[in-house]
Scaffold this active site. Structure first.
Site, mmCIF file in Angstrom:
data_model
loop_
_atom_site.group_PDB
_atom_site.id
_atom_site.type_symbol
_atom_site.label_atom_id
_atom_site.label_comp_id
_atom_site.label_asym_id
_atom_site.label_seq_id
_atom_site.Cartn_x
_atom_site.Cartn_y
_atom_site.Cartn_z
ATOM 1 N N LYS A 248 -14.003 -5.434 -8.378
ATOM 2 C CA LYS A 248 -12.971 -4.588 -8.983
ATOM 3 C C LYS A 248 -11.807 -4.480 -8.020
ATOM 4 O O LYS A 248 -12.001 -4.579 -6.802
ATOM 5 C CB LYS A 248 -13.534 -3.175 -9.234
ATOM 6 C CG LYS A 248 -12.764 -2.399 -10.284
ATOM 7 C CD LYS A 248 -13.265 -2.745 -11.669
ATOM 8 C CE LYS A 248 -12.501 -2.063 -12.754
ATOM 9 N NZ LYS A 248 -13.180 -2.236 -14.054
ATOM 10 N N ASP B 203 -7.529 -3.630 -16.695
ATOM 11 C CA ASP B 203 -8.242 -2.350 -16.712
ATOM 12 C C ASP B 203 -7.138 -1.330 -17.012
ATOM 13 O O ASP B 203 -6.057 -1.721 -17.479
ATOM 14 C CB ASP B 203 -8.937 -2.089 -15.366
ATOM 15 C CG ASP B 203 -9.988 -0.976 -15.454
ATOM 16 O OD1 ASP B 203 -11.099 -1.231 -15.935
ATOM 17 O OD2 ASP B 203 -9.682 0.184 -15.081
#
Ligand code: GLU
Length: 444
Positions: A126, A166
């Site tokens: 991430k 995201d």
């Protein structure tokens, strides 16, 4: 003390100011207790949990950029490469002022298990930045994205680490980042997913997280003898996940009556008008007050409140810890049947436990929202073979993946005597494959 307790304590000691990361680690390790106790000696000797909870690599870097007035700004960039046991690191880039290392680590940690659950060969990672895209011009967004990628490109690649969208990173940002990656490296490769259709993107990737959430919710309800059609649904958020969850819920015959953004929420008793919602959020990038202005039958309320509406199904699709214990109590007293997480860790631990204790079907994010990253993996496959599949092909594969995840989480829970506890089931099912791969690859 048990191995699980020892490791939780260690992670707490080593990461004192990272509450979201600790929350994610506690939630996963607590629910894996049954599996770990069976293999306690071996796992302890291999320091398996110490390795699982420590990222393989963390990149932190400066991102300077110039605004439209000539002012220089500096943001912090991150890429956490958490676990590559089952494939290249895979996970999105969050652009939001709340981003810090603890948030990125929590998201990266969750991603390991989510990606494993998809059944596809992708590891967990991430990244992102505390950059706030809100109110920025297109040129400012491009300036930030180019500066961010100028550093990030050193750490990623189609076979090593493949970032995606995201919160705050959508098609526009991915486009600017892709252009800069290609310019610097000279490589036209599938290094990012969520790309535009004209340069290697996959059909159905935009819809995938929201659609996948509904495919899984529908299957979970079916397994419990309940029909989705005719049900009333509360959705929170109004970003990519919320929009396409709303669209698919309505296609499947349910009625979505709420959406929200950072300043307020909508109650639309006639059902959310998805075309209008897309116009307001995807085209105009405006507030939900604009939705209300165009739809007199709807109510707009300031602040939070979607969980106060009486619904059968709740789909938190905004952000972490948006559904707390008081919200869970309200939902239960209103007779909610199911909660499925479209966002990452939107339900607090206490709220999750309360919902489960009161017989509410609860699908955790790492299963319920895995459709996005699963379709990203399908985009990677298409890029590798230099072909594009039709919308129907991708959508059918997505549906199949979500149905499988649903059964895998239910079966894993049952195997360990925790029938119906899909939190435990999803964590176990995700964990098993990662542990197997880590063990096979030795102490690395
Ligand atoms: N950000 C999404 C997630 O939380 C998608 C990641 C991806 O497509 O790589 O899973």
């Amino acid at each position: 003390m048990s191995y699980v307790d020892d490791v939780i304590k260690l992670v707490e000691e080593k990461n004192p100011a990272q509450p979201e990361f600790l929350q994610a680690v506690r939630e996963v390790l607590e629910s894996l207790r049954v599996v770990i106790e069976e293999n306690e000696e071996k796992y302890r000797k291999d320091a398996l949990l110490e390795r699982l909870t420590m990222p393989e690599k963390i990149h932190m870097f400066r991102v300077p950029w110039v605004d439209d007035k000539g002012q220089v700004h500096v943001n912090q960039g991150y890429r956490v490469q958490f676990n590559s046991a089952i494939g290249p690191y895979k996970g999105g880039l969050r652009l939001h002022p709340s981003v810090n290392i603890g948030i990125i680590k929590f998201l990266g940690f969750e991603q390991i298990f989510k990606n494993s659950l998809t059944g596809l060969p992708i590891g967990g990672g991430k990244g992102g930045s505390d950059f706030d895209p809100k109110g920025k011009s297109d040129r400012e967004i491009m300036a930030f994205c180019q500066s961010f990628m100028t550093e990030l490109c050193k750490y990623i690649g189609a076979d090593t680490d493949v970032p995606a969208g995201d919160i705050g990173t959508g098609a526009r940002e991915i486009g600017y980042m892709y252009g800069q990656y290609k310019r610097i490296t000279g490589l036209y490769e599938g290094v990012l997913t969520g790309k535009g259709l004209s340069y290697g993107g996959s059909l159905a990737r935009t819809e995938a997280t929201g659609y996948g959430l509904l495919y899984l919710t529908d299957e979970m309800l079916k397994m419990n003898g309940i029909e989705l059609a005719g049900k009333t649904v509360a959705v929170s958020g109004s970003g990519n996940v919320a929009i396409y969850a709303t669209e698919k819920a309505q296609q499947l015959g349910a009625k979505v009556v709420t959406v929200s953004d950072s300043t307020g929420w909508i109650y639309d008793p006639d059902g959310i008008d998805v075309a209008l919602l897309k116009e307001v959020k995807e085209v105009k990038r405006a507030r939900l007050t604009e939705y209300k202005a165009a739809r007199p039958g709807a109510e707009y309320h300031e602040g939070k409140g979607v969980w106060s509406v009486k619904v059968d199904i709740a789909l938190p699709c905004a952000t972490q810890n948006e559904l707390g214990l008081e919200d869970a109590k309200q939902l239960v007293s209103n007779g909610v049947i199911a909660v499925a997480e479209g966002a990452n860790m939107p339900t607090t631990m206490e709220a999750t436990e309360y919902l489960q204790a009161n017989g509410v079907l609860f699908a955790p994010g790492k299963a319920a929202n895995a459709g996005g990253v699963a379709t990203s993996a399908l985009e990677m496959s298409q890029n590798s073979e230099r072909l594009s599949w039709t919308f129907e092909e991708v959508d059918a594969k997505l549906k199949n993946i979500m149905v499988n995840i649903c059964h895998n989480m239910a079966d894993a829970a049952k195997r360990y005597g925790k029938e119906g506890n899909y939190v435990v089931g999803a964590n176990i099912a995700g964990f098993e494959k990662v542990v197997d791969a880590m063990t096979a690859q030795g102490i690395v």
